[in-house]
Design an enzyme around this catalytic site. Sequence first.
Site, PDB file in Angstrom:
ATOM      1  N   ASP A 520     -92.230 -44.226 -10.390  1.00  0.00           N
ATOM      2  CA  ASP A 520     -90.843 -43.354 -10.897  1.00  0.00           C
ATOM      3  C   ASP A 520     -90.925 -43.328 -12.175  1.00  0.00           C
ATOM      4  OD1 ASP A 520     -88.116 -42.422 -10.129  1.00  0.00           O
ATOM      5  OD2 ASP A 520     -87.678 -44.008 -11.718  1.00  0.00           O
ATOM      6  N   GLU A 522     -88.634 -42.497 -15.887  1.00  0.00           N
ATOM      7  CA  GLU A 522     -87.245 -42.228 -16.786  1.00  0.00           C
ATOM      8  C   GLU A 522     -87.454 -41.211 -17.728  1.00  0.00           C
ATOM      9  OE1 GLU A 522     -84.610 -43.188 -15.441  1.00  0.00           O
ATOM     10  OE2 GLU A 522     -85.518 -44.525 -13.897  1.00  0.00           O
ATOM     11  N   HIS A 661     -81.763 -47.280 -11.954  1.00  0.00           N
ATOM     12  CA  HIS A 661     -82.026 -46.690 -13.209  1.00  0.00           C
ATOM     13  C   HIS A 661     -82.772 -47.122 -14.113  1.00  0.00           C
ATOM     14  CE1 HIS A 661     -78.797 -44.019 -11.422  1.00  0.00           C
ATOM     15  NE2 HIS A 661     -78.123 -44.728 -11.463  1.00  0.00           N
ATOM     16  N   ASP A 666     -86.192 -48.784  -9.622  1.00  0.00           N
ATOM     17  CA  ASP A 666     -86.315 -47.672  -8.688  1.00  0.00           C
ATOM     18  C   ASP A 666     -87.570 -47.685  -7.926  1.00  0.00           C
ATOM     19  OD1 ASP A 666     -84.019 -47.138  -9.586  1.00  0.00           O
ATOM     20  OD2 ASP A 666     -84.247 -45.328 -10.477  1.00  0.00           O
TER      21      ASP A 666
END
Length: 709
Positions: A520, A522, A661, A666
């Site tokens: 994942d 960000e 988040h 995640d």
Amino acid sequence: MKLRLIFALAFAVFALVTVAIILALLWLIFDEMAQRGELANPEVFDGWSYLTSYGASAGLLLIAITAAAWSFFDLLVALPLTSLTRGLLTALHANPEYQAQHEGPTQLNHLFRAANEILRRLAAHRQELLDAMAAATAQVEKQKHQLEAILMNLQEGVVVCNLNNQVLLYNQHTLKVLHISTDFGLGRSLLTVVTPEPIATAFRRLRLRVAEGRHHQHPMGATTRFVCATIDGRHTLHAQMTLILDDAGTPAGYVITLDDITEELTALGKRDRLLREATEGLRAPVANLCAAVEMQAANPDMDVTSRRSFDDVVFKESAALSETVNQLCRKYRDAITGHWPMTDGSSATLLELVALRFREAAEITVTVVDLPQWVRCDSHSVVLLLEYLIRCISDCTKIKTFDIGVEAGPRQIYIDIAWQGDPVLAALLDGWLNIILPGTPGNLTARDVLDHHQSEIWSDRRSNGLARLRVPMIRGQIVQTESELPPRPEFYDFSLLQQPTSSSHIAERPLKSLDYVVFDLETTGLKPSEGDEIVSIAGVRIVNGRILTGEIFDRLVNPGRLIPKTSTRFHGITDEMVQSKPPIHLVLPQFHQFVGDAVLIAHDAAFDLKFIQMKEADSGIHFDNPVLDTLLLSVFLHDHTPAHHLDAIADRFGVQTSARHTALGDALVTAGIFMRMLELLEEMNVTTLSQAIAVSSKMIEAKERQRQL
């Protein structure tokens, strides 16, 4: 050399040079006149006589003028400057209040007044500085005395140590808590007076928490509690450690508070024995009573009516007595559990410490699997218990490879030790529990540790055929880090329709047999084509149907631009956190190496892949791995609902979410969802990678048709 002497020598040299120049000019003039015949009688002309007579007269006159000039200069300039210099030196080094005196001509009065004004202001500033230093010193001394008074009045020992466990500060009560009077002091190691293993375990827990950034959301921050003992084992201590972080957020030392709980535990031990005698000791009499009743019930000599009445009374009383005993047992366990110091923490850190102990010895391989859960326990004694149990199983079965993970139950968290082989017999397990665990404070047995945690262990076989030893733990309070944020918009990259069929050597392999990396990102925003950048990338490996939480990739990335506050609200990453981190073109090759040949998995993979693909050229790498998207698989598996964001899917599959988040949080949630999806995919005859890619492509086609409509 003195100033006046320097000026005198300068004037003397000037006079001598001037006389020499005059004599040389006169000699040249007379010689030129003689050559041109301008003299009346050149044959009898004596140039040297004229030169000595007239030149000497002119030189003496010049020397006299120079001497007069020197006297005048010495009186008006050199002497006052010498006086001023000495006055300044006196004021700077001897008497700050001294004023330079001038009694000569008035031409330099302004200079002396200016110099004295500077000396006066310097003296005033110096006095202000001395006053400020005195006030600051007095304040420091006052705070020092206050700190000493506070430390002296504390009923706990307080010790400050550096990373080498050397004592930097301690209060007098520490000596009472440790029951020592010598062999302890500044610069000496704390580990010479306190058992080192609990200290090292607590420090490792905190260091991992800080390294992973979890201390910002953790309810105890960079602090943890644990139990240790004095080095001679006579006194048990309740300790609390808090890391000291420098400006860069790196541990620079720690503060530890110590409290002697030996007497409390001794009293607790006496109470435990009394409760054990009053509760568990009644089990045998109750059993005998039931046996007697059964025998009496089987006696044919008693008439039916009397026997039935007697049996009813006895059985009723036996049941009541048994229930009383059971209630006392439950209260006993609750009492000892409530007294023993415990903290809430992530199972990932706990189990990683167990694996690390074996990794250092390199004799037994322990792999941490499954998603982390929150457990409430005394981490030090549980780590020792799990290590002891694994060693016992290995000695018994000769197995050298184990998995250790957790599973959430309705009321408890189960720690599972799994291996290839047969389960352990109950009688053998029971024998292991009476052995004292090395390194535990107070010489606890394995049974003691289980009693403190309201736990009983058993061994059985899992559904996948592995044997396991199950250790129930108290469920911890989950640290909720997620906020009421809207789910990230869904992105569908229809170019995935052209995803090439995977290599034949993995395309037809069962999904459960493949290696995966669930990842994942960000980012600074949602638009990579408009300048948004990656700020964090994380991944976790899945091997042979196991989530290897001990094998993770987690990096912060410097995006080379400011992070909008709206994005920070989602993932909590600030500009300060990434300021010293490497850029994506250095991080992405590291992630590429971590992924290797594994199948990539992400939720809404098109979003993450778009960011990665735009950075591949700068990074000098290319990801050609097969990709599965849990969002598309969710659409295939649960086409009855439009809710396919990560929280909704996790709720449907019963996957616990924490640290949402964040890239690693995640990725772990997505990994847990994918593991649950595998069973459902198999039920729907999707068992290979090529079949999973095919159904994902169908979902993309459906989305494309919806978009066109």
